[in-house]
Structures are given as C-alpha cells and as structure tokens.
Design a protein around this motif. Structure first.
Motif, PDB file in Angstrom:
ATOM      1  N   THR A 126     -13.024 -57.967  65.969  1.00 32.78           N
ATOM      2  CA  THR A 126     -14.179 -58.090  65.861  1.00 32.78           C
ATOM      3  C   THR A 126     -14.845 -59.236  65.998  1.00 32.78           C
ATOM      4  O   THR A 126     -14.075 -60.411  65.774  1.00 32.78           O
ATOM      5  CB  THR A 126     -14.669 -57.401  64.487  1.00 32.78           C
ATOM      6  N   ALA A 134     -19.599 -59.668  57.007  1.00 31.98           N
ATOM      7  CA  ALA A 134     -18.689 -58.618  56.531  1.00 31.98           C
ATOM      8  C   ALA A 134     -17.486 -59.285  55.311  1.00 31.98           C
ATOM      9  O   ALA A 134     -17.009 -60.307  55.857  1.00 31.98           O
ATOM     10  CB  ALA A 134     -17.904 -57.841  57.709  1.00 31.98           C
ATOM     11  N   PRO A 138     -14.313 -53.294  59.095  1.00 28.31           N
ATOM     12  CA  PRO A 138     -15.148 -52.053  59.130  1.00 28.31           C
ATOM     13  C   PRO A 138     -14.460 -50.939  59.221  1.00 28.31           C
ATOM     14  O   PRO A 138     -14.781 -49.704  59.119  1.00 28.31           O
ATOM     15  CB  PRO A 138     -16.261 -52.425  60.191  1.00 28.31           C
ATOM     16  N   TYR A 139     -13.161 -50.756  59.817  1.00 31.20           N
ATOM     17  CA  TYR A 139     -12.336 -49.662  60.201  1.00 31.20           C
ATOM     18  C   TYR A 139     -11.600 -49.289  58.893  1.00 31.20           C
ATOM     19  O   TYR A 139     -11.377 -48.258  58.929  1.00 31.20           O
ATOM     20  CB  TYR A 139     -11.427 -49.890  61.332  1.00 31.20           C
ATOM     21  N   SER A 197     -16.515 -49.558  52.876  1.00 33.27           N
ATOM     22  CA  SER A 197     -17.500 -50.567  53.601  1.00 33.27           C
ATOM     23  C   SER A 197     -18.649 -49.680  54.499  1.00 33.27           C
ATOM     24  O   SER A 197     -18.237 -48.941  55.257  1.00 33.27           O
ATOM     25  CB  SER A 197     -16.611 -51.529  54.526  1.00 33.27           C
ATOM     26  N   ALA A 199     -20.973 -50.718  57.645  1.00 39.74           N
ATOM     27  CA  ALA A 199     -21.044 -51.794  58.727  1.00 39.74           C
ATOM     28  C   ALA A 199     -21.893 -51.428  59.903  1.00 39.74           C
ATOM     29  O   ALA A 199     -21.550 -50.344  60.441  1.00 39.74           O
ATOM     30  CB  ALA A 199     -19.967 -52.764  58.853  1.00 39.74           C
ATOM     31  N   VAL A 201     -21.742 -51.984  63.647  1.00 34.85           N
ATOM     32  CA  VAL A 201     -20.708 -52.568  64.585  1.00 34.85           C
ATOM     33  C   VAL A 201     -20.897 -52.433  65.988  1.00 34.85           C
ATOM     34  O   VAL A 201     -20.893 -51.026  66.350  1.00 34.85           O
ATOM     35  CB  VAL A 201     -19.433 -52.230  64.196  1.00 34.85           C
ATOM     36  N   TRP A 351     -23.010 -47.396  63.591  1.00 33.77           N
ATOM     37  CA  TRP A 351     -22.954 -47.498  62.073  1.00 33.77           C
ATOM     38  C   TRP A 351     -21.451 -46.941  61.688  1.00 33.77           C
ATOM     39  O   TRP A 351     -21.258 -45.939  61.872  1.00 33.77           O
ATOM     40  CB  TRP A 351     -24.008 -47.104  61.218  1.00 33.77           C
ATOM     41  N   THR A 354     -16.545 -46.444  56.066  1.00 37.85           N
ATOM     42  CA  THR A 354     -15.196 -46.172  55.844  1.00 37.85           C
ATOM     43  C   THR A 354     -14.938 -46.135  54.647  1.00 37.85           C
ATOM     44  O   THR A 354     -15.409 -47.090  53.492  1.00 37.85           O
ATOM     45  CB  THR A 354     -14.617 -47.559  56.470  1.00 37.85           C
ATOM     46  N   ASN A 363     -12.976 -42.448  58.436  1.00 38.92           N
ATOM     47  CA  ASN A 363     -14.251 -43.110  58.915  1.00 38.92           C
ATOM     48  C   ASN A 363     -15.279 -42.083  59.430  1.00 38.92           C
ATOM     49  O   ASN A 363     -15.011 -41.008  59.641  1.00 38.92           O
ATOM     50  CB  ASN A 363     -13.883 -43.810  60.465  1.00 38.92           C
TER      51      ASN A 363
END
Ligand SMILES: [Zn+2]
Ligand SMILES: [Zn+2]
Length: 425
Positions: A126, A134, A138-139, A197, A199, A201, A351, A354, A363
């Motif tokens: 990322t 962050a 995010p994953y 999380s 986020a 992205v 968006w 996770t 996810n």
C-alpha cells in the motif's frame, strides 16, 4: 494531534501497535507544483508529498464530504489545485516497452521517495501520501511495522482517480446495516469496532479500450415444431432445428473494461462491487489520496490484460451470435483483429472492513462511490445449531397437532405431462 511541522522536511508518522512513537524522515519538497501536461512517463524523480495547512501547518487530508483538502487539526479547508480533467488512455505496447526497458536497466527498487508499506503477513503493498494514518494492514489487520516502509519500485504511473464520495460516517452506517443483517453472524463479529480495521483504500485498476474487427463463419438455426401421437395415443410436441450456413463480420468497441490489478485479495467479492463509474475519473493528483491508503498494483497493464481480453472475447462472441440471429447459432470459425489497445491506470475507492475472527481475517468491501457492500461473514456454529433445533421442534409440533386433530383429505388432481425435447441436428 500531529507533530509540529518542520520546514523543508516531510513528516512520516508511524503509530506501531504498542504506542505512539513518531519518526521523522527528511527529504523532498513540502509542496509540489501542480502536475504538468508533459509529465514524465514514470515517476522516477518524484518525491513524497505532503500538503501543509496554511493556518496551522498540520497535514491536509482529502475530505470526502466537501471534496476538498481539510486540516484535521484546525478544520481549515483548502481547494484541490489539480484541475479536473478527463483521463487520457495510453497505448499499451508503448507503455509496457518503456516499463520493461526501465526494469531491465535498474537494479533493485527505484529511490522515488514514494513510500510503500508491504505487509509481512499478507504481502499487500500500500502506498500513502504524507503521514501514514493507518496502524494496521487494511487487509489482515496485522500491525504495521516501521521496517515495512520502503521506497517504491519503478511502476507505471497512475493516470486517473475517481475520488471517494462516501465518507466514513456513511460507510460505517452501510457496514453496520450489512453486519446486523447477517442473521447467523456471531456476536463477536458484530462488535467489529473493537476487533478490526476500517480503512479507505484506493485500489489499483487497469481499464482497457479496444477496437476489434471480427470475421466469422457459422450456421443459423431456425426452430420448428412437429406434433405426433405416441404409442399410448398421447399428443407429443418436438422442437426441431433447421440449419443454414452464414458468414459475416462484426465490429466491437470496448471502453474502460476494468481489471483489478491487486493479488491476494478476494477478487470475486471485489468484482461484485462493479459497475464502476470510470467515466467520472479525473486526472490523478496525490491530493485525492492524502489521508487515505492506495494499494499499488501487483500485476501491471500487460499482466492484467488476459482477464480483460477474455471478457472482450465473450462480448465479441455475443455480438457474433446476435449477428447470426435466428433461434440458435453455431460458430465454426471466428477471427478477430485488434486494431487498437489502450489502457488507463486508475485508482478506485473502496472502504475495507477487516475483522479477525478465530485467527482468520474476514473482509467486507464497500464501493466508495455507489455504496454497494460485499463481504464475507463468519457463521456461528451455536446460532446455526439453535436455528436447526428450532426448525426440528416446529416440525415435531406440526406432526403432533396433525396426529391429534386428524387429517384433511386432499383431492387427487390429475397431472398432464407435456413432453418437450430439443433435437440439435
Ligand atoms: Zn490546520
Ligand atoms: Zn496484511
């Protein structure tokens, strides 16, 4: 609150899982001039940008609700300087030739000043502009380590972006609704705020344009029916097809066929977020990414092409079938010429929620433009067991009542079976 600004330096803040250590990296100008029309093909000399607040020096972020830059410290707004302009497509062969030549002459990653975080757990890379806000990948929600930040390798530049339209508040409402609608989801999953999380992205896409000319040979089938009486004397209907040889040519024009360029993601789930309003893309400016994450591509424009190509080939086949017409079609040969093949490297907003449940990340993706939600949900064994038990009890109750209060006779209706078969000959 951010650290005090240092003139001529770029502040990169990391907040590791344990606490709030701030690290400052220097180098790179504070502010870049707006992108020029004849930008270099590849970001070889670009530096990481930050957008300082004119009022307090804090770092401006792209504010979705206002579509402006906004300072999280003092609330000051600042207009986006990059002009909104349509995105031009690039010739695929020329761009890939340039990229391969650069990759061949460069040993190791380019020192571009573009910062990327590579997750040691899931491998996702990322990039970010200015401060890294962050704290977790995010994953997979793995805490981001300081060492995970490295300079970006030579890449095809980003051509366009469709900026987020759904802000965090609305995205949370959407995800909340989605999660509470999952009847079997365990209650731990519903308490995602403490576990996961959440986020914003930008995901990397290549979109392809192509013009094709196709010549085909085949057969057009016209259906007709025959009726006859079988050995029992019942009337039967059979559909038969008469075939006629045909040949012809079709022309297809493809515009913005999107392919997600990221690996180690739930591609099928992200695919369901389509369609994307790619026609709304504007020329890329890092201003739109400030304060958000941008996933860098794993497959370049050439490596992502086969997926687009097979979609286009399906479409060509549909066009040929429409051109043949009739009730049924046979295609014996099909020859396509690809007259032009161009692509755009576009960032699309997602968006990403996770949740770690039973040591596994789950996810949920939300289209940052349309609000379409697509996610995985853990099924609670206990809740399923309760539901199954209730269903069994219900059946038992019905059976008991039926036995107790007698039975209603149901009339015997007659059924007529119509035999309808298709012979392809
Ligand atoms: Zn400010
Ligand atoms: Zn990860």
């Amino acid at each position: 609150m951010g650290p005090p600004p240092v003139a001529g330096a770029v502040a990169v803040n990391f907040v590791p899982s344990g606490g709030g250590a701030d690290v400052q990296a220097s180098g790179g100008p504070v502010k870049q001039p707006p992108p020029q029309a004849d930008r270099a093909m590849l970001h070889r000399t670009e530096h990481t940008r930050t957008y300082p607040c004119a009022a307090c020096g804090g770092q401006l972020q792209f504010d979705i609700a206002s579509q402006k830059l906004r300072c999280p410290n003092c609330g000051n707004y600042s207009e986006i300087e990059a002009p909104r302009a349509p995105v031009a497509a690039r010739d695929l062969r020329a761009a890939i030739g340039e990229l391969r030549a650069l990759q061949a002459t460069t040993a190791g990653p380019e020192v571009t000043g573009n910062h990327e975080i590579k997750c040691q757990n899931c491998g996702g890379t990322t990039s970010f502009v200015g401060s890294l806000t962050a704290t977790r990948c995010p994953y997979c929600a793995t805490p981001i380590q300081r060492d995970d930040v490295h300079n970006a390798p030579a890449r095809l530049p980003v051509d366009g972006v469709v900026p987020f339209r759904i802000d965090e508040k609305n995205a949370r409402v959407l995800v909340e609704k989605w999660v509470s609608g999952r009847w079997f989801a365990p209650s731990e999953f519903k308490k995602y705020k403490r576990l996961g999380s959440f986020a914003s992205v930008y995901h990397a896409y290549f979109t392809y344009n192509a013009d094709t000319y196709t010549w085909y040979q085949g057969e057009q089938g016209i259906e007709y029916t025959e009726t006859y009486r079988d050995s029992d004397g019942d009337l039967q209907t059979v559909t038969r097809v008469r075939w006629y040889p045909v040949q012809g040519e079709v022309v297809n024009q493809f515009v913005d066929v999107p392919v997600l360029a990221n690996e180690h993601t739930d591609r099928e789930r992200i695919k369901t977020l389509e369609p994307w309003p790619i026609q709304d893309a504007t020329t890329y400016s890092p201003e739109y990414v400030a304060g958000h994450l941008a996933r860098t591509y794993d497959r370049d424009a050439e490596e992502s092409l086969p997926e687009a190509r097979s979609e286009m080939e399906n479409e060509i086949e549909h066009t040929v079938r429409r051109d043949i017409g009739g009730d049924q079609q046979r295609i014996h040969s099909l020859n396509s010429t690809w007259n032009s093949l161009a692509y755009k490297h576009v960032l699309l907003p997602i968006w990403l929620l996770t949740v770690i449940y039973l040591d596994r990340p789950f996810n949920v993706y939300i289209n940052g433009l349309t609000g379409e939600v697509s996610g995985e949900r853990p099924w609670s064994k206990i809740k399923i067991a309760i539901a199954v038990t209730l269903a069994v009890l219900l059946v038992v109750v019905i059976v008991v009542l039926y036995m107790k209060f007698g039975h209603h006779s149901t009339g015997h209706g007659s059924t007529t079976t119509v035999h309808h078969s298709t012979h392809r000959r």
